[in-house]
Design a protein around this motif. Structure first.
Motif, PDB file in Angstrom:
ATOM      1  N   PRO A  21       0.831  -1.212   0.000  1.00 17.49           N
ATOM      2  CA  PRO A  21       0.000   0.000   0.000  1.00 17.49           C
ATOM      3  C   PRO A  21       0.864   1.261   0.000  1.00 17.49           C
ATOM      4  CG  PRO A  21      -0.760  -1.567   1.654  1.00 17.49           C
ATOM      5  CD  PRO A  21       0.551  -2.085   1.157  1.00 17.49           C
ATOM      6  N   LEU A  22       0.442   2.257  -0.770  1.00 18.75           N
ATOM      7  CA  LEU A  22       1.185   3.509  -0.841  1.00 18.75           C
ATOM      8  C   LEU A  22       1.352   4.131   0.541  1.00 18.75           C
ATOM      9  CD1 LEU A  22       2.567   5.542  -2.716  1.00 18.75           C
ATOM     10  CD2 LEU A  22       0.355   6.718  -2.947  1.00 18.75           C
ATOM     11  N   GLU A  23       0.407   3.877   1.427  1.00 21.77           N
ATOM     12  CA  GLU A  23       0.462   4.436   2.785  1.00 21.77           C
ATOM     13  C   GLU A  23       1.618   3.874   3.611  1.00 21.77           C
ATOM     14  OE1 GLU A  23      -3.146   5.326   0.901  1.00 21.77           O
ATOM     15  OE2 GLU A  23      -2.262   3.327   1.256  1.00 21.77           O
ATOM     16  N   HIS A  24       2.326   2.877   3.060  1.00 21.02           N
ATOM     17  CA  HIS A  24       3.489   2.322   3.761  1.00 21.02           C
ATOM     18  C   HIS A  24       4.761   2.430   2.921  1.00 21.02           C
ATOM     19  CE1 HIS A  24       1.767   0.590   7.449  1.00 21.02           C
ATOM     20  NE2 HIS A  24       0.660   0.524   6.731  1.00 21.02           N
ATOM     21  N   ILE A  25       4.757   3.308   1.917  1.00 17.33           N
ATOM     22  CA  ILE A  25       5.921   3.485   1.054  1.00 17.33           C
ATOM     23  C   ILE A  25       6.517   4.879   1.258  1.00 17.33           C
ATOM     24  CG2 ILE A  25       6.696   3.704  -1.351  1.00 17.33           C
ATOM     25  CD1 ILE A  25       4.755   1.513  -2.114  1.00 17.33           C
ATOM     26  N   CYS A  26       7.837   4.926   1.303  1.00 20.96           N
ATOM     27  CA  CYS A  26       8.567   6.191   1.324  1.00 20.96           C
ATOM     28  C   CYS A  26       9.535   6.224   0.139  1.00 20.96           C
ATOM     29  CB  CYS A  26       9.343   6.350   2.628  1.00 20.96           C
ATOM     30  SG  CYS A  26       8.312   6.602   4.090  1.00 20.96           S
ATOM     31  N   LEU A  27      10.040   7.402  -0.154  1.00 17.00           N
ATOM     32  CA  LEU A  27      11.008   7.573  -1.229  1.00 17.00           C
ATOM     33  C   LEU A  27      12.401   7.758  -0.655  1.00 17.00           C
ATOM     34  CD1 LEU A  27       9.072  10.105  -3.517  1.00 17.00           C
ATOM     35  CD2 LEU A  27       8.937   7.603  -3.516  1.00 17.00           C
ATOM     36  N   GLU A  28      13.390   7.233  -1.337  1.00 13.25           N
ATOM     37  CA  GLU A  28      14.782   7.415  -0.920  1.00 13.25           C
ATOM     38  C   GLU A  28      15.667   7.449  -2.163  1.00 13.25           C
ATOM     39  OE1 GLU A  28      17.443   4.174  -0.022  1.00 13.25           O
ATOM     40  OE2 GLU A  28      15.723   2.875   0.431  1.00 13.25           O
ATOM     41  N   THR A  29      16.903   7.918  -1.977  1.00 10.50           N
ATOM     42  CA  THR A  29      17.886   7.801  -3.062  1.00 10.50           C
ATOM     43  C   THR A  29      19.069   6.919  -2.671  1.00 10.50           C
ATOM     44  OG1 THR A  29      19.110   9.794  -2.399  1.00 10.50           O
ATOM     45  CG2 THR A  29      17.317  10.066  -4.020  1.00 10.50           C
ATOM     46  N   ASP A  30      19.369   6.805  -1.376  1.00 11.15           N
ATOM     47  CA  ASP A  30      20.566   6.118  -0.894  1.00 11.15           C
ATOM     48  C   ASP A  30      21.819   6.704  -1.541  1.00 11.15           C
ATOM     49  OD1 ASP A  30      21.794   4.303   0.839  1.00 11.15           O
ATOM     50  OD2 ASP A  30      21.970   2.759  -0.706  1.00 11.15           O
ATOM     51  N   SER A  31      21.711   7.928  -2.043  1.00 13.82           N
ATOM     52  CA  SER A  31      22.852   8.552  -2.685  1.00 13.82           C
ATOM     53  C   SER A  31      24.007   8.660  -1.700  1.00 13.82           C
ATOM     54  CB  SER A  31      22.458   9.947  -3.203  1.00 13.82           C
ATOM     55  OG  SER A  31      21.818  10.690  -2.173  1.00 13.82           O
ATOM     56  N   PRO A  32      25.241   8.490  -2.194  1.00 10.38           N
ATOM     57  CA  PRO A  32      25.668   8.478  -3.607  1.00 10.38           C
ATOM     58  C   PRO A  32      25.550   7.120  -4.308  1.00 10.38           C
ATOM     59  CG  PRO A  32      27.578   8.332  -2.192  1.00 10.38           C
ATOM     60  CD  PRO A  32      26.402   8.510  -1.269  1.00 10.38           C
ATOM     61  N   ALA A  33      25.014   6.107  -3.652  1.00 11.07           N
ATOM     62  CA  ALA A  33      24.864   4.784  -4.277  1.00 11.07           C
ATOM     63  C   ALA A  33      23.459   4.619  -4.856  1.00 11.07           C
ATOM     64  CB  ALA A  33      25.144   3.687  -3.255  1.00 11.07           C
ATOM     65  N   LEU A  34      23.243   3.496  -5.528  1.00  7.32           N
ATOM     66  CA  LEU A  34      21.928   3.022  -5.993  1.00  7.32           C
ATOM     67  C   LEU A  34      21.187   3.994  -6.902  1.00  7.32           C
ATOM     68  CD1 LEU A  34      20.549   1.075  -2.898  1.00  7.32           C
ATOM     69  CD2 LEU A  34      21.963   0.280  -4.804  1.00  7.32           C
ATOM     70  N   GLY A  35      21.929   4.595  -7.837  1.00 15.62           N
ATOM     71  CA  GLY A  35      21.304   5.412  -8.875  1.00 15.62           C
ATOM     72  C   GLY A  35      20.917   4.569 -10.073  1.00 15.62           C
ATOM     73  N   LEU A  36      20.477   5.231 -11.134  1.00 12.30           N
ATOM     74  CA  LEU A  36      20.110   4.505 -12.350  1.00 12.30           C
ATOM     75  C   LEU A  36      21.300   3.761 -12.945  1.00 12.30           C
ATOM     76  CD1 LEU A  36      17.755   6.988 -14.261  1.00 12.30           C
ATOM     77  CD2 LEU A  36      17.132   4.882 -13.085  1.00 12.30           C
ATOM     78  N   ASN A  37      22.479   4.379 -12.860  1.00 14.04           N
ATOM     79  CA  ASN A  37      23.696   3.776 -13.376  1.00 14.04           C
ATOM     80  C   ASN A  37      24.651   3.546 -12.209  1.00 14.04           C
ATOM     81  OD1 ASN A  37      26.179   3.146 -14.562  1.00 14.04           O
ATOM     82  ND2 ASN A  37      25.842   4.505 -16.315  1.00 14.04           N
ATOM     83  N   LYS A  38      24.975   2.308 -11.930  1.00 15.17           N
ATOM     84  CA  LYS A  38      25.787   2.001 -10.747  1.00 15.17           C
ATOM     85  C   LYS A  38      27.201   2.558 -10.843  1.00 15.17           C
ATOM     86  CE  LYS A  38      27.254  -2.627 -12.260  1.00 15.17           C
ATOM     87  NZ  LYS A  38      27.265  -4.065 -11.896  1.00 15.17           N
ATOM     88  N   HIS A  39      27.604   2.983 -12.062  1.00 12.66           N
ATOM     89  CA  HIS A  39      28.943   3.534 -12.236  1.00 12.66           C
ATOM     90  C   HIS A  39      28.959   5.062 -12.108  1.00 12.66           C
ATOM     91  CE1 HIS A  39      30.254  -0.429 -13.402  1.00 12.66           C
ATOM     92  NE2 HIS A  39      29.369  -0.467 -14.379  1.00 12.66           N
ATOM     93  N   GLU A  40      27.805   5.659 -11.856  1.00 15.07           N
ATOM     94  CA  GLU A  40      27.725   7.102 -11.704  1.00 15.07           C
ATOM     95  C   GLU A  40      27.228   7.457 -10.310  1.00 15.07           C
ATOM     96  OE1 GLU A  40      25.203   8.644 -14.739  1.00 15.07           O
ATOM     97  OE2 GLU A  40      26.491   7.981 -16.390  1.00 15.07           O
ATOM     98  N   ARG A  41      27.707   8.575  -9.787  1.00 14.18           N
ATOM     99  CA  ARG A  41      27.270   9.033  -8.471  1.00 14.18           C
ATOM    100  C   ARG A  41      25.792   9.394  -8.502  1.00 14.18           C
ATOM    101  NH1 ARG A  41      29.444  14.668  -6.017  1.00 14.18           N
ATOM    102  NH2 ARG A  41      28.026  15.415  -7.647  1.00 14.18           N
ATOM    103  N   ASN A  42      25.050   8.878  -7.564  1.00 10.97           N
ATOM    104  CA  ASN A  42      23.639   9.209  -7.406  1.00 10.97           C
ATOM    105  C   ASN A  42      23.519  10.461  -6.536  1.00 10.97           C
ATOM    106  OD1 ASN A  42      20.833   8.984  -7.437  1.00 10.97           O
ATOM    107  ND2 ASN A  42      20.772   7.459  -5.819  1.00 10.97           N
ATOM    108  N   GLU A  43      22.467  11.258  -6.756  1.00 13.30           N
ATOM    109  CA  GLU A  43      22.246  12.469  -5.975  1.00 13.30           C
ATOM    110  C   GLU A  43      20.799  12.528  -5.503  1.00 13.30           C
ATOM    111  OE1 GLU A  43      23.379  16.110  -7.862  1.00 13.30           O
ATOM    112  OE2 GLU A  43      25.354  15.362  -8.488  1.00 13.30           O
ATOM    113  N   PRO A  44      20.527  13.266  -4.428  1.00 13.16           N
ATOM    114  CA  PRO A  44      19.151  13.379  -3.935  1.00 13.16           C
ATOM    115  C   PRO A  44      18.178  13.979  -4.955  1.00 13.16           C
ATOM    116  CG  PRO A  44      20.689  14.087  -2.249  1.00 13.16           C
ATOM    117  CD  PRO A  44      21.502  13.893  -3.490  1.00 13.16           C
TER     118      PRO A  44
END
Length: 289
Positions: free
Chosen positions: A227-250
């Motif tokens: 349920p959406l009522e139990h979901i939050c958003l995160e980036t885990d930046s600088p990791a876990l972006g679209l491309n694992k070889h590029e720095r992720n940002e908030p």
């Protein structure tokens, strides 16, 4: 708090951001992010995240935590030991008024990090001790549960933890619902957006009809059915972006919002609003920043 994105799990105090942090923060606020729940992994980061709070004000919501995996200064990680927590413990109490959560804490039973029962036992001791601190300070926990989702959730329930974020959750749906029944929240980073152009109806068909799902579709199934009522958003930046070889940002948090909206057949505005409300319900102290 003014409506906007809450990045519920990021490492803004990481070394990867030190050289151009002002630019990163500028892109973050331009993307509509109002709060960065800034987790730490060991005592060495504590002063840094508090300094960022002084520099950037209400944008930074500090957390203290000792991660289940530790670094001794090099690139390699090892399983945490009780002594890694000992020196850090006084800081939790000294700065309790400034903290919005205890994290990043948890368990990581990935075989090459925890090959024996000794490593698992040490991780459990450090985890439980930090859960006790969180209860003492009346703070939620920001939790890592790689290869250990079921035991992580059962441990928190046994310890009477009522407020928790299961970040980058990758466990089974039944395990996720066990956490949801306990009142916990689940968050997903941009790395889940492997193929954001796939239509939600096709994804739903694959989720329902496929018996054994590949890793990517397991995440889709979680997003679709939690349920959406139990979901939050995160980036885990600088990791876990679209491309694992590029720095992720908030600033990439909008990608997760769009992806969840697509899978659930909702507007991005609805996902942004509800997930931000969820974050404020969990991390109640961010409303005071």
């Amino acid at each position: 708090m003014e409506n906007g994105f809450v990045d519920c799990h990021c490492h803004i105090s990481a070394q990867e951001f030190e050289q151009d942090l002002d630019d990163v923060i500028k892109r973050t606020t331009q993307a509509g992010v109002k709060t960065l729940v800034a987790v730490t992994e060991d005592q060495r980061e504590f002063d840094r995240v508090l300094q960022l709070k002084k520099s950037y004000g209400a944008l930074i919501a500090p957390c203290f935590g000792v991660h289940p995996l530790q670094s001794d200064g090099g690139p390699d990680k090892r399983s945490v030991k009780p002594q890694d927590l000992e020196a850090a413990l006084p800081y939790f109490y000294q700065h309790s008024e400034e903290l919005v959560a205890i994290g990043e804490i948890g368990l990581d039973f990935t075989p090459w990090f925890a090959p024996s029962e000794q490593e698992k036992d040490d991780q459990m001791k450090v985890f439980v001790q930090q859960l006790e601190v969180a209860k003492e300070l009346n703070l939620p926990v920001n939790v890592h549960s790689r290869s250990a989702a079921k035991v992580t959730i059962s441990t928190m329930k046994e310890q009477g933890v009522t407020g928790a974020l299961l970040h980058n959750f990758a466990g089974k749906l039944s395990v996720a619902f066990d956490g949801i029944k306990a009142g916990y929240f689940v968050s997903f980073p941009p790395a889940v957006c492997t193929n954001p152009q796939v239509h939600a109806d096709v994804l739903f068909y694959l989720v329902v009809k496929t018996i054994k799902l590949p890793f990517y579709l397991q995440k889709v199934k979680l997003i679709k059915q939690i349920p959406l009522e139990h979901i939050c958003l995160e980036t885990d930046s600088p990791a876990l972006g679209l491309n694992k070889h590029e720095r992720n940002e908030p600033c990439n948090i909008g990608l997760v919002c769009q992806y969840i909206a697509q899978i659930k057949g909702l507007s991005t505005e609805t996902v942004q609003f509800v997930t931000s409300q969820n974050a404020q319900r969990l991390f109640t102290k961010i409303n005071q920043l």
